[in-house]
Write a protein that holds these residues in place. Structure first.
Motif, short mmCIF file in Angstrom:
data_model
loop_
_atom_site.label_atom_id
_atom_site.label_comp_id
_atom_site.label_asym_id
_atom_site.label_seq_id
_atom_site.Cartn_x
_atom_site.Cartn_y
_atom_site.Cartn_z
N ALA A 33 -4.49 -14.94 -2.80
CA ALA A 33 -4.77 -14.09 -1.64
C ALA A 33 -3.58 -14.05 -0.68
O ALA A 33 -3.22 -12.98 -0.17
CB ALA A 33 -6.03 -14.57 -0.91
N VAL A 34 -2.96 -15.19 -0.46
CA VAL A 34 -1.78 -15.23 0.42
C VAL A 34 -0.65 -14.38 -0.18
O VAL A 34 -0.02 -13.59 0.52
CB VAL A 34 -1.34 -16.70 0.67
CG1 VAL A 34 0.05 -16.77 1.26
CG2 VAL A 34 -2.36 -17.39 1.56
N ARG A 38 0.82 -10.87 1.51
CA ARG A 38 2.25 -10.66 1.79
C ARG A 38 2.75 -9.40 1.10
O ARG A 38 3.48 -8.60 1.69
CB ARG A 38 3.06 -11.87 1.32
CG ARG A 38 2.92 -13.07 2.19
CD ARG A 38 3.93 -14.17 1.86
NE ARG A 38 3.77 -15.26 2.78
CZ ARG A 38 3.43 -16.50 2.44
NH1 ARG A 38 3.23 -16.81 1.17
NH2 ARG A 38 3.30 -17.44 3.36
N ARG A 39 2.35 -9.22 -0.15
CA ARG A 39 2.83 -8.08 -0.95
C ARG A 39 2.34 -6.75 -0.38
O ARG A 39 3.07 -5.76 -0.38
CB ARG A 39 2.37 -8.24 -2.39
CG ARG A 39 2.90 -7.19 -3.35
CD ARG A 39 2.52 -7.50 -4.80
NE ARG A 39 2.99 -8.83 -5.17
CZ ARG A 39 2.27 -9.72 -5.86
NH1 ARG A 39 1.06 -9.42 -6.30
NH2 ARG A 39 2.76 -10.90 -6.13
N PHE A 40 1.11 -6.71 0.11
CA PHE A 40 0.52 -5.44 0.51
C PHE A 40 0.29 -5.29 2.02
O PHE A 40 -0.37 -4.35 2.46
CB PHE A 40 -0.79 -5.21 -0.26
CG PHE A 40 -0.55 -5.07 -1.73
CD1 PHE A 40 0.07 -3.94 -2.25
CD2 PHE A 40 -0.90 -6.08 -2.61
CE1 PHE A 40 0.31 -3.80 -3.61
CE2 PHE A 40 -0.67 -5.96 -3.97
CZ PHE A 40 -0.06 -4.82 -4.48
N GLY A 41 0.83 -6.21 2.81
CA GLY A 41 0.82 -6.05 4.26
C GLY A 41 -0.50 -6.36 4.94
O GLY A 41 -0.75 -5.87 6.05
N ALA A 42 -1.34 -7.15 4.32
CA ALA A 42 -2.57 -7.60 4.97
C ALA A 42 -2.25 -8.86 5.78
O ALA A 42 -1.26 -9.56 5.50
CB ALA A 42 -3.65 -7.88 3.93
N PRO A 43 -3.07 -9.20 6.76
CA PRO A 43 -2.82 -10.40 7.57
C PRO A 43 -2.91 -11.67 6.71
O PRO A 43 -3.98 -12.00 6.19
CB PRO A 43 -3.92 -10.38 8.63
CG PRO A 43 -4.52 -9.01 8.58
CD PRO A 43 -4.25 -8.46 7.22
N VAL A 44 -1.79 -12.36 6.59
CA VAL A 44 -1.70 -13.51 5.69
C VAL A 44 -2.62 -14.64 6.12
O VAL A 44 -3.33 -15.23 5.28
CB VAL A 44 -0.23 -13.99 5.58
CG1 VAL A 44 -0.13 -15.28 4.78
CG2 VAL A 44 0.63 -12.90 4.95
N LEU A 45 -2.65 -14.97 7.40
CA LEU A 45 -3.48 -16.08 7.86
C LEU A 45 -4.96 -15.76 7.68
O LEU A 45 -5.76 -16.64 7.34
CB LEU A 45 -3.17 -16.43 9.31
CG LEU A 45 -1.75 -16.96 9.56
CD1 LEU A 45 -1.52 -17.19 11.05
CD2 LEU A 45 -1.50 -18.24 8.77
N VAL A 127 -7.85 -7.56 -0.81
CA VAL A 127 -7.02 -8.71 -1.18
C VAL A 127 -7.90 -9.84 -1.70
O VAL A 127 -7.63 -10.41 -2.76
CB VAL A 127 -6.17 -9.18 0.04
CG1 VAL A 127 -5.70 -10.62 -0.13
CG2 VAL A 127 -4.97 -8.25 0.22
N LEU A 128 -8.96 -10.19 -0.97
CA LEU A 128 -9.82 -11.30 -1.42
C LEU A 128 -10.55 -10.94 -2.70
O LEU A 128 -10.65 -11.77 -3.61
CB LEU A 128 -10.81 -11.70 -0.32
CG LEU A 128 -11.71 -12.88 -0.67
CD1 LEU A 128 -10.89 -14.15 -0.97
CD2 LEU A 128 -12.71 -13.16 0.44
N PHE A 129 -11.05 -9.71 -2.80
CA PHE A 129 -11.77 -9.26 -3.99
C PHE A 129 -10.88 -9.38 -5.23
O PHE A 129 -11.29 -9.93 -6.25
CB PHE A 129 -12.23 -7.81 -3.78
CG PHE A 129 -12.97 -7.24 -4.95
CD1 PHE A 129 -14.30 -7.59 -5.19
CD2 PHE A 129 -12.36 -6.36 -5.83
CE1 PHE A 129 -14.99 -7.07 -6.28
CE2 PHE A 129 -13.04 -5.83 -6.92
CZ PHE A 129 -14.36 -6.19 -7.14
N VAL A 130 -9.65 -8.91 -5.13
CA VAL A 130 -8.73 -8.97 -6.27
C VAL A 130 -8.28 -10.41 -6.53
O VAL A 130 -8.24 -10.85 -7.69
CB VAL A 130 -7.52 -8.03 -6.06
CG1 VAL A 130 -6.46 -8.23 -7.14
CG2 VAL A 130 -8.00 -6.56 -6.04
#
Length: 195
Positions: A33-34, A38-45, A127-130
Motif C-alpha cells: 500500500a505504501v 507513492r506511485r499513484f500520488g495517494a497519501p502515504v501515511l 490503493v488498499l483494495f489492490v
C-alpha cells in the motif's frame, strides 16, 4: 491518539491477535500500500494506517462480527449479514474510529470497503483494495498480471482484481456481492473511456 502511537499499538495488537500467516499478510499489505500510494500520488501515511487496520477483525468468528454489527448498529448492506466474512471491513473501520480516534473518511472508507470495493472509490480506497489483492504472499491464478498492471495503472489493476474475485465467486457458486459488481462496472467504463 497520535498516528505513530496508533501504528505502534496496532502492530503489537495484530502480532498478538492474528495468526502468523495473517500477520505476514498485513505486513505485505502495508508494504504494498505504501509503494502504491507513492506511485499513484495517494497519501502515504493514510495508506499505511489503512493497511494496518484493514484485517484487524478478519479472524473474528462470524458470530462475533454479527454481534458487533448489531450492538454498534453499524450501517452495512443487508446481504453482508448473510456473508459475515464481509463484515470484517466495517467492523475494523468502526474499531479504528472508536478505539483509535481515526476520523479521516478516506481511511475509514478504505478499511470499510477493502474486501468488496465500491462505486466511487477514491485513490486511497483503490490503493488498499489492490494492495490487499497483490501483496507478496498472495498466490492465485492471475495475480502476476494484476501486479504488472499495478506498476503502471491503478484503475486497471483494481478492475482486474474485481474480475478475478468475481470469477472466483462464480466458479465456486458463491453469491455475488452487488457492491462489487457495481464497482467493477463503474471502473470498467472509466478504463474503457481512458483507452
Amino acid at each position: 491518539m497520535e498516528r505513530g502511537n496508533v501504528i505502534h499499538d496496532l502492530r503489537q495488537r495484530l502480532a498478538q491477535s492474528l495468526t502468523p500467516m495473517r500477520y505476514q499478510h498485513v505486513l505485505g499489505v502495508v508494504e504494498t500500500a505504501v509503494a502504491l500510494a507513492r506511485r499513484f500520488g495517494a497519501p502515504v501515511l493514510d495508506a499505511e494506517l489503512a493497511a494496518w487496520l484493514h484485517d484487524l477483525a478478519r479472524e473474528w468468528p462470524h458470530d462475533r462480527l454479527l454481534a458487533y454489527v448489531r450492538d454498534r448498529k453499524l450501517d452495512v448492506p443487508a446481504a453482508w449479514l448473510e456473508a459475515p466474512i464481509l463484515l470484517h471491513g466495517p467492523v475494523a473501520a468502526d474499531v479504528a474510529r472508536v478505539e483509535y480516534g481515526v476520523e479521516d473518511a478516506s481511511v475509514l472508507n478504505a478499511v470499510y470497503y477493502h474486501t468488496t470495493g465500491r462505486p466511487g472509490m477514491g485513490a486511497l480506497e483503490m490503493v488498499l483494495f489492490v494492495a490487499d489483492a497483490i501483496e507478496p504472499s498472495r498466490d492465485y491464478p492471475g495475480v502476476e498480471d494484476i501486479r504488472a498492471l499495478a506498476e503502471k495503472d491503478l484503475k486497471a489493476a483494481a478492475l482486474a482484481s474485481f474480475e478475478s474475485t468475481l470469477r472466483y465467486a462464480l466458479d465456486r457458486g458463491f453469491s455475488i456481492d452487488l457492491t462489487t459488481v457495481n464497482a467493477r462496472n463503474e471502473l470498467l467504463n472509466e478504463v474503457r473511456l481512458k483507452a
